[in-house]
Design a protein around this motif. Sequence first.
Motif, PDB file in Angstrom:
ATOM      1  N   GLY A   6       0.713  -1.213   0.144  1.00 45.14           N
ATOM      2  CA  GLY A   6      -0.064  -0.063   0.017  1.00 45.14           C
ATOM      3  C   GLY A   6       0.880   1.402  -0.002  1.00 45.14           C
ATOM      4  O   GLY A   6       0.204   2.453   0.198  1.00 45.14           O
ATOM      5  N   ARG A   7       2.086   1.283  -0.471  1.00 44.36           N
ATOM      6  CA  ARG A   7       2.982   2.293  -0.426  1.00 44.36           C
ATOM      7  C   ARG A   7       2.920   3.289  -1.829  1.00 44.36           C
ATOM      8  O   ARG A   7       3.118   4.449  -1.333  1.00 44.36           O
ATOM      9  N   GLY A   8       2.496   2.616  -2.886  1.00 46.33           N
ATOM     10  CA  GLY A   8       2.459   3.212  -3.753  1.00 46.33           C
ATOM     11  C   GLY A   8       1.679   4.624  -3.702  1.00 46.33           C
ATOM     12  O   GLY A   8       2.336   5.707  -4.032  1.00 46.33           O
ATOM     13  N   SER A   9       0.408   4.340  -3.722  1.00 51.13           N
ATOM     14  CA  SER A   9      -0.410   5.563  -3.699  1.00 51.13           C
ATOM     15  C   SER A   9      -0.235   6.533  -2.470  1.00 51.13           C
ATOM     16  O   SER A   9      -0.383   7.715  -2.458  1.00 51.13           O
ATOM     17  N   LYS A  10      -0.079   5.945  -1.351  1.00 53.88           N
ATOM     18  CA  LYS A  10      -0.046   6.783  -0.102  1.00 53.88           C
ATOM     19  C   LYS A  10       1.313   7.426   0.072  1.00 53.88           C
ATOM     20  O   LYS A  10       1.366   8.732   0.407  1.00 53.88           O
ATOM     21  N   MET A  11       2.276   6.696  -0.339  1.00 54.81           N
ATOM     22  CA  MET A  11       3.602   7.482   0.061  1.00 54.81           C
ATOM     23  C   MET A  11       4.057   8.213  -1.243  1.00 54.81           C
ATOM     24  O   MET A  11       4.780   9.265  -1.017  1.00 54.81           O
ATOM     25  N   LEU A  12       4.121   7.632  -2.225  1.00 57.49           N
ATOM     26  CA  LEU A  12       4.501   8.154  -3.782  1.00 57.49           C
ATOM     27  C   LEU A  12       3.658   9.107  -4.565  1.00 57.49           C
ATOM     28  O   LEU A  12       4.048   9.737  -5.473  1.00 57.49           O
ATOM     29  N   GLY A  13       2.178   8.573  -4.140  1.00 60.57           N
ATOM     30  CA  GLY A  13       1.279   9.271  -5.311  1.00 60.57           C
ATOM     31  C   GLY A  13       1.186   8.441  -6.578  1.00 60.57           C
ATOM     32  O   GLY A  13       1.000   8.985  -7.580  1.00 60.57           O
ATOM     33  N   ILE A  14       1.849   7.415  -6.406  1.00 62.02           N
ATOM     34  CA  ILE A  14       2.117   6.540  -7.554  1.00 62.02           C
ATOM     35  C   ILE A  14       1.249   5.173  -7.303  1.00 62.02           C
ATOM     36  O   ILE A  14       2.037   4.362  -6.904  1.00 62.02           O
ATOM     37  N   PRO A  15      -0.044   4.825  -7.737  1.00 64.68           N
ATOM     38  CA  PRO A  15      -0.295   3.428  -7.414  1.00 64.68           C
ATOM     39  C   PRO A  15       0.027   2.726  -8.683  1.00 64.68           C
ATOM     40  O   PRO A  15       0.027   2.873  -9.548  1.00 64.68           O
ATOM     41  N   THR A  16       0.360   1.546  -8.016  1.00 67.45           N
ATOM     42  CA  THR A  16       0.967   0.384  -8.972  1.00 67.45           C
ATOM     43  C   THR A  16       0.203  -0.895  -8.555  1.00 67.45           C
ATOM     44  O   THR A  16       0.012  -1.228  -7.559  1.00 67.45           O
ATOM     45  N   ALA A  17      -0.723  -1.587  -9.683  1.00 64.21           N
ATOM     46  CA  ALA A  17      -1.391  -2.609  -9.527  1.00 64.21           C
ATOM     47  C   ALA A  17      -0.446  -3.954  -9.581  1.00 64.21           C
ATOM     48  O   ALA A  17       0.020  -4.216 -10.452  1.00 64.21           O
ATOM     49  N   ASN A  18      -0.247  -4.221  -8.214  1.00 64.31           N
ATOM     50  CA  ASN A  18       0.805  -5.520  -8.165  1.00 64.31           C
ATOM     51  C   ASN A  18      -0.091  -6.876  -8.679  1.00 64.31           C
ATOM     52  O   ASN A  18      -0.840  -6.945  -8.201  1.00 64.31           O
ATOM     53  N   LEU A  19       0.635  -7.451  -9.599  1.00 60.85           N
ATOM     54  CA  LEU A  19       0.258  -8.531 -10.327  1.00 60.85           C
ATOM     55  C   LEU A  19       0.706  -9.774  -9.429  1.00 60.85           C
ATOM     56  O   LEU A  19       2.003  -9.757  -8.978  1.00 60.85           O
ATOM     57  N   SER A  20      -0.140 -10.566  -9.450  1.00 59.02           N
ATOM     58  CA  SER A  20       0.120 -11.816  -8.786  1.00 59.02           C
ATOM     59  C   SER A  20       1.311 -12.430  -9.392  1.00 59.02           C
ATOM     60  O   SER A  20       1.337 -12.533 -10.549  1.00 59.02           O
ATOM     61  N   THR A  21       2.195 -12.799  -8.615  1.00 60.57           N
ATOM     62  CA  THR A  21       3.508 -13.699  -9.465  1.00 60.57           C
ATOM     63  C   THR A  21       3.276 -15.005  -9.636  1.00 60.57           C
ATOM     64  O   THR A  21       4.157 -15.675 -10.129  1.00 60.57           O
ATOM     65  N   GLU A  22       2.221 -15.665  -8.977  1.00 58.99           N
ATOM     66  CA  GLU A  22       1.765 -16.936  -9.369  1.00 58.99           C
ATOM     67  C   GLU A  22       1.896 -17.392 -10.944  1.00 58.99           C
ATOM     68  O   GLU A  22       1.313 -16.748 -11.934  1.00 58.99           O
ATOM     69  N   GLY A  23       2.898 -18.567 -10.925  1.00 52.86           N
ATOM     70  CA  GLY A  23       2.854 -18.863 -12.429  1.00 52.86           C
ATOM     71  C   GLY A  23       3.771 -18.205 -13.261  1.00 52.86           C
ATOM     72  O   GLY A  23       4.070 -18.429 -14.486  1.00 52.86           O
ATOM     73  N   HIS A  24       4.395 -17.010 -12.650  1.00 53.15           N
ATOM     74  CA  HIS A  24       5.475 -16.201 -13.356  1.00 53.15           C
ATOM     75  C   HIS A  24       6.691 -16.243 -13.046  1.00 53.15           C
ATOM     76  O   HIS A  24       7.701 -15.545 -13.298  1.00 53.15           O
ATOM     77  N   THR A  25       7.199 -17.222 -12.230  1.00 52.67           N
ATOM     78  CA  THR A  25       8.464 -17.525 -11.535  1.00 52.67           C
ATOM     79  C   THR A  25       9.557 -17.421 -12.493  1.00 52.67           C
ATOM     80  O   THR A  25      10.713 -16.791 -12.550  1.00 52.67           O
ATOM     81  N   THR A  26       9.230 -18.331 -13.905  1.00 57.92           N
ATOM     82  CA  THR A  26      10.240 -18.505 -14.877  1.00 57.92           C
ATOM     83  C   THR A  26      10.666 -17.310 -15.423  1.00 57.92           C
ATOM     84  O   THR A  26      11.676 -16.386 -15.609  1.00 57.92           O
ATOM     85  N   LEU A  27       9.512 -16.406 -15.754  1.00 59.57           N
ATOM     86  CA  LEU A  27       9.342 -15.217 -16.254  1.00 59.57           C
ATOM     87  C   LEU A  27      10.228 -14.161 -15.415  1.00 59.57           C
ATOM     88  O   LEU A  27      10.876 -13.431 -15.863  1.00 59.57           O
ATOM     89  N   LEU A  28       9.752 -14.247 -14.306  1.00 61.26           N
ATOM     90  CA  LEU A  28      10.537 -13.224 -13.269  1.00 61.26           C
ATOM     91  C   LEU A  28      11.892 -13.545 -13.282  1.00 61.26           C
ATOM     92  O   LEU A  28      12.959 -12.521 -12.997  1.00 61.26           O
ATOM     93  N   SER A  29      12.470 -14.692 -13.307  1.00 65.16           N
ATOM     94  CA  SER A  29      13.879 -14.903 -13.322  1.00 65.16           C
ATOM     95  C   SER A  29      14.481 -14.561 -14.433  1.00 65.16           C
ATOM     96  O   SER A  29      15.721 -14.285 -14.541  1.00 65.16           O
ATOM     97  N   GLU A  30      13.867 -14.790 -15.614  1.00 63.07           N
ATOM     98  CA  GLU A  30      14.395 -14.566 -17.147  1.00 63.07           C
ATOM     99  C   GLU A  30      14.481 -13.112 -17.515  1.00 63.07           C
ATOM    100  O   GLU A  30      15.321 -12.721 -18.272  1.00 63.07           O
ATOM    101  N   HIS A  31      13.720 -12.399 -16.815  1.00 61.10           N
ATOM    102  CA  HIS A  31      13.724 -10.860 -17.332  1.00 61.10           C
ATOM    103  C   HIS A  31      14.376  -9.972 -16.244  1.00 61.10           C
ATOM    104  O   HIS A  31      14.108  -9.913 -14.773  1.00 61.10           O
ATOM    105  N   PRO A  32      15.465  -9.211 -16.633  1.00 62.48           N
ATOM    106  CA  PRO A  32      16.209  -8.462 -15.645  1.00 62.48           C
ATOM    107  C   PRO A  32      15.282  -7.390 -14.851  1.00 62.48           C
ATOM    108  O   PRO A  32      14.108  -6.856 -15.397  1.00 62.48           O
ATOM    109  N   SER A  33      15.446  -7.154 -13.635  1.00 67.40           N
ATOM    110  CA  SER A  33      15.019  -6.084 -13.012  1.00 67.40           C
ATOM    111  C   SER A  33      14.930  -4.777 -13.764  1.00 67.40           C
ATOM    112  O   SER A  33      15.919  -4.550 -14.014  1.00 67.40           O
TER     113      SER A  33
END
Length: 147
Positions: free
Chosen positions: A16-43
């Motif tokens: 809940g930090r995006g909107s409250k602290m930064l004024g920038i809401p980010t819709a956090n996507l469930s990472t379920e099923g995306h572990t390979t993708l997460l490891s393959e794509h650089p931060s």
Amino acid sequence: PLEPWHIRGSVVKGFGRGSKMLGIPTANLSTEGHTTLLSEHPSGVYFGWAGLPARGVYKMVMSIGWNPYFNNKEKTIEPWLLHEFDEDFYGKELHLVIVGYIRPEMNFPSLEKLIEKIHGDRRIAEKALELPLYLKYKDDPYLKAIG
Ligand code: ADP
Ligand code: MG
């Protein structure tokens, strides 16, 4: 340019930090099923299009990573949809077509610097997505597919 990639998932609660602290809401996507993708794509910071089925398709700028400023322990996928919404959309299905990469993840000396940088990223994304090269993906059927 990137070979566009497609991901979808439900919008989950973050800290809940995006909107409250930064004024920038980010819709956090469930990472379920995306572990390979997460490891393959650089931060880092990416941009593309976001589809909320039954609502619309919006420009988005997205962070993938650990948010070093906040010292998170889990990698997250957090698109900021460049549109003003009247309501939250937690639990809704969000479809993303990611078409470009802006910069690697980095740390910042202050919250102000972090916010400044994110607004810079937003301007880059806004402009880039008007280029025919990236604009064409706004019509990608994946953004509207249900189920
Ligand atoms: P959280 O830490 O739970 O992700 P945020 O402060 O980042 O909380 O706010 C994100 C939530 O705000 C989203 O899940 C969504 O429901 C809502 N929201 C409203 N407007 C936007 C927007 N333009 N982009 C992204 N999320 C938005
Ligand atoms: Mg968020």
